[in-house]
Design a protein around this motif. Structure first.
Motif, PDB file in Angstrom:
ATOM      1  N   GLY A   1       0.671  -1.222  -0.100  1.00  0.00           N
ATOM      2  CA  GLY A   1      -0.123  -0.013  -0.037  1.00  0.00           C
ATOM      3  C   GLY A   1       0.717   1.146  -0.035  1.00  0.00           C
TER       4      GLY A   1
ATOM      5  N   PHE B   1       0.623   3.879  -2.698  1.00  0.00           N
ATOM      6  CA  PHE B   1      -0.776   4.671  -2.718  1.00  0.00           C
ATOM      7  C   PHE B   1      -0.296   6.019  -1.817  1.00  0.00           C
ATOM      8  N   GLU B   2       0.317   5.834  -0.675  1.00  0.00           N
ATOM      9  CA  GLU B   2       0.587   7.087   0.213  1.00  0.00           C
ATOM     10  C   GLU B   2       1.390   8.126  -0.858  1.00  0.00           C
TER      11      GLU B   2
ATOM     12  N   PRO C   1      -1.383   9.288  -4.103  1.00  0.00           N
ATOM     13  CA  PRO C   1      -2.790   9.436  -3.416  1.00  0.00           C
ATOM     14  C   PRO C   1      -3.869   9.193  -4.619  1.00  0.00           C
TER      15      PRO C   1
ATOM     16  N   ALA D   1      -5.548   5.726  -5.600  1.00  0.00           N
ATOM     17  CA  ALA D   1      -6.328   5.257  -4.750  1.00  0.00           C
ATOM     18  C   ALA D   1      -6.702   5.793  -3.610  1.00  0.00           C
TER      19      ALA D   1
ATOM     20  N   ARG E   1      -7.913   6.857   0.009  1.00  0.00           N
ATOM     21  CA  ARG E   1      -7.422   6.114   1.115  1.00  0.00           C
ATOM     22  C   ARG E   1      -8.686   5.063   1.570  1.00  0.00           C
TER      23      ARG E   1
ATOM     24  N   ARG F   1      -7.878   1.716  -0.258  1.00  0.00           N
ATOM     25  CA  ARG F   1      -6.564   0.958  -0.144  1.00  0.00           C
ATOM     26  C   ARG F   1      -6.549  -0.300   0.126  1.00  0.00           C
ATOM     27  N   ARG F   2      -7.255  -0.718   1.005  1.00  0.00           N
ATOM     28  CA  ARG F   2      -6.944  -2.318   1.535  1.00  0.00           C
ATOM     29  C   ARG F   2      -7.610  -3.011   0.638  1.00  0.00           C
TER      30      ARG F   2
ATOM     31  N   LYS G   1      -7.673  -2.568  -2.630  1.00  0.00           N
ATOM     32  CA  LYS G   1      -6.669  -2.491  -3.818  1.00  0.00           C
ATOM     33  C   LYS G   1      -5.801  -3.552  -3.302  1.00  0.00           C
TER      34      LYS G   1
END
Lengths: 338, 342
Positions: A118, A121-122, A125, A128, A130, A133-134, A136
């Protein structure tokens, strides 16, 4: 004709060799990559083979823009990547991702798999939100053949092959167009290696990825690549389609390299014509003049010491070769027998 | 028809005239997390002049077997819990440390994968070779040096005299491996164990080193145990092959038979996993799953969770290593079917 997604033009990367601590004095340069040009087309796999010290990993680092080239350019869709900065560079990084060799050191042991995959993605952003994200990350785990329920596990709870899958999932997270694979399967056992190779092929078909596939194992490269580039001491000595390189190699180094690969078939033992190279690869700090392979080459003449052979199509051949005396040689037939 | 396994495999210890025999060997590693059964009854032998390849993936126990033969198993955590290692018919596991030391180097020698960590970095390469002549042969310093230079010359290190006083880090990977070969052959051993001798090397250098090993072996009529995971190298040099999986031999065969018609599904799976030219563009036929955790080996055949041929019997009964004739043996309940298929 498909478009070129990456164009590399006369790429040079030298590292300074210094002496002294306070007053560092440069006493020479390691000529890791010394004038390399090639194209990567959309959706193809370009294999890069060569022995240790030939510059293939440096090439990967420059392609990733982790190192600035000493000279020359890497163009991504026409843009010189080393000139980008800020937002433009960040956007580029989404498009080119890296899978590293060692699945043991390339994953942070204190991060869970969910955090590892993940993390991209930070930084990006926009890919995806926030909340999603999980999900994804779970999708990605499923995609690379890992159990999505293992999202909270740590890298040490996985085997080498599984860790390499985590590395691949992380590289895929941002939906890149190009993945540079630097020896992605060489640390794995044969049976696991085959699983990871199948995964890479599946992902390429599914997402239309382009791969730069760097490896020293010639049979692995052959299996995955559309085109193959052979490197020796910072230079490309021969480039061609997989068939041209493996069936009709014209550069003596390619021929020697191919003939030295052990064939997993005992019945070809006697019929194998093996070219034995003498000695070791010279130091990249002071490579031989002219053709860099000449010190180990059985064909070397005076001209090889004076003139650098250009990578170009030679008479009687259908693909570029950097040898003054390039010619076909029937030695590699052993590969088919397997 | 099948008969009970190889002579001597019953652990009775009767001499069979073999040079080196591993017989029913069992080794376990006792760790904080539990007991890992690393070797679970390994039996193989090597005779003078032949090359036995021990093939297996990481964790199969191939290197631990070699360490046990050499007597360099780390104890703890490693403990031999059963079996014998016989050299000229005598069980080395029962010998005193002094007796074993005498066999090491002169009887059995070993070369390792990682030559940089196997050589002592603070002594010159030449000194490390000459040391053996001084201590084991009682030669004077100058004679020992002369012999060491001869050895370096035999392994084709150019300018052996000059290289004598170099340190290991001044050698390239290939040269270091040559130096290690010189060191292991200095006392003229009868058996050489080569543990992944070329894995860290590039293909062109690997070819040089394998040539050299083959040549020296023929000259000296040594028995050689080549431990490797590389099916290509094995096909090039081995006479016989023993395939290991989860601490057991699952198949043993003549090199030609094994590649032509494997008699164990694991061997078949390994051979299928190699990328081949005529199958380009096709998916590789892999072995599914992962090797077992040695602390928790599945009941029955250790390979059954990954095996495409597995039947209920495979989960219940450990298949013994059965002879199939012509020196072949397989530890699969369905070995005959595998061999007799088209």
């Amino acid at each position: 004709m498909t478009e070129n997604i990456i164009e590399v033009r006369d790429l040079v990367k030298h590292y300074p060799v210094t002496r002294g601590v306070v007053f560092k004095k440069t006493i020479g340069h390691v000529k890791a990559v010394d004038g390399v040009s090639f194209d990567l087309k959309a959706g193809e796999t370009l294999g890069v083979v060569g022995e240790s010290g030939c510059g293939k990993s440096t090439l990967a680092r420059v392609l990733m823009n982790l190192e600035k080239p000493t000279a020359g350019q890497v163009l991504y869709k026409g843009q010189d990547i080393s000139k980008l900065s800020g937002g433009a560079l960040r956007r580029l990084r989404r498009q080119i991702q890296l899978v590293m060799q060692d699945p043991y050191t390339s994953l942070n042991p204190r991060m869970t798999v969910g955090d590892l995959i993940g993390e991209p993605f930070e930084i990006h952003p926009e890919v995806a939100p926030r909340r999603s994200r999980r999900d994804k990350v779970k999708e990605l785990l499923d995609l690379v053949g890992l159990n999505p329920e293992h999202i909270n596990r740590y890298p040490h709870q996985f085997s080498g092959g599984q860790r390499q899958r985590i590395g691949i999932a992380r590289a895929l997270a941002l939906r890149p167009e190009v993945i540079v694979c630097d020896e992605p399967v060489s640390a794995l056992d044969v049976s696991i290696q085959a699983q990871v190779m199948n995964l890479l092929e599946k992902l390429q078909a599914e997402f239309g990825l382009s791969y730069v596939f760097i490896a020293h194992d010639l049979s692995v490269v052959r299996h995955l690549s559309d085109r193959v580039a052979v490197m020796y001491l910072g230079k490309m000595v021969e480039v061609g389609t997989e068939d041209e390189i493996y069936e009709r190699p014209t550069h003596p180094y390619t021929q020697a390299l191919l003939s030295a690969v052990p064939v997993p078939d005992p019945t070809v033992r006697e019929s194998k014509a093996i070219i034995r190279l003498q000695g070791d690869v010279p130091s990249p700090v002071s490579p031989p003049s002219g053709c860099r392979f000449r010190t180990r080459c059985w064909k070397a003449q005076d001209v090889c010491a004076q003139e650098v052979p250009l990578l170009q199509i030679r008479p009687g051949s259908d693909h570029p070769s950097a040898c003054h005396f390039a010619e076909k040689r029937e030695i590699v037939a052993t590969h088919e027998a397997a | 028809m099948s008969e009970q396994s190889a002579p001597g495999a019953d652990g009775s210890g009767r001499p069979s005239g073999r040079l080196l025999e591993v017989d029913g060997l069992r080794v376990e590693f006792r760790t904080r997390d539990g007991v890992a059964k690393v070797i679970n009854g390994v039996t193989y032998h090597v005779d003078a002049g032949e090359t036995l390849a021990v093939l297996g993936e990481s964790g199969s126990g191939k290197s631990v077997t070699a360490q046990t033969i050499m007597g360099i198993l780390d104890t703890p955590p490693g403990f031999v819990t059963g079996g014998q290692v016989r050299f000229h018919g005598k069980d080395m596991l029962k010998m005193s440390a002094e007796q074993r030391r005498r066999i090491r180097g002169e009887g059995i020698a070993m070369i390792f994968q990682d030559s940089l960590s196997a050589l002592n970095p603070v002594f010159t390469v030449g000194f490390q070779i000459a040391e053996q002549f001084r201590i084991r042969r009682g030669l004077s310093r100058s004679d020992a040096k002369k012999r060491a230079i001869e050895m370096l010359d035999q392994v084709k290190i150019p300018n052996a005299k000059g290289r004598y006083s170099n340190y290991p880090h001044q050698f390239s990977g290939g040269m270091r491996q040559r130096a290690m070969i010189a060191m292991s052959l200095a006392l003229d051993p009868e058996v050489l164990i080569a543990d992944e001798p070329t894995t860290a090397l590039d293909v062109t250098v690997q070819a040089q080193i394998m040539d050299l090993l083959g040549e020296l072996q023929r000259e000296r009529q040594m028995g050689m145990i080549l431990i490797t995971h590389d099916l290509g190298v094995v096909a090039d040099v081995a006479d016989r092959i023993a395939v290991m999986y989860a601490g057991r031999i699952v198949e043993e065969a003549d090199v030609y038979d094994l590649y032509a018609k494997p008699a164990h599904p694991y061997t078949l799976g390994l051979l299928n996993s190699i990328p081949r030219m005529d199958e380009k563009g096709q998916e590789l036929r892999t072995i599914k799953g992962l090797p077992p955790n040695l602390m928790n080996i599945p009941p029955g055949c250790a390979f059954n969770p990954r095996c495409p041929m597995a039947q209920p019997v495979c989960r219940e009964k450990v298949p013994p290593l059965l002879q199939l004739g012509r020196g072949r043996a397989s530890a699969c309940h369905f070995a005959e079917e595998l061999v007799n298929r088209d």
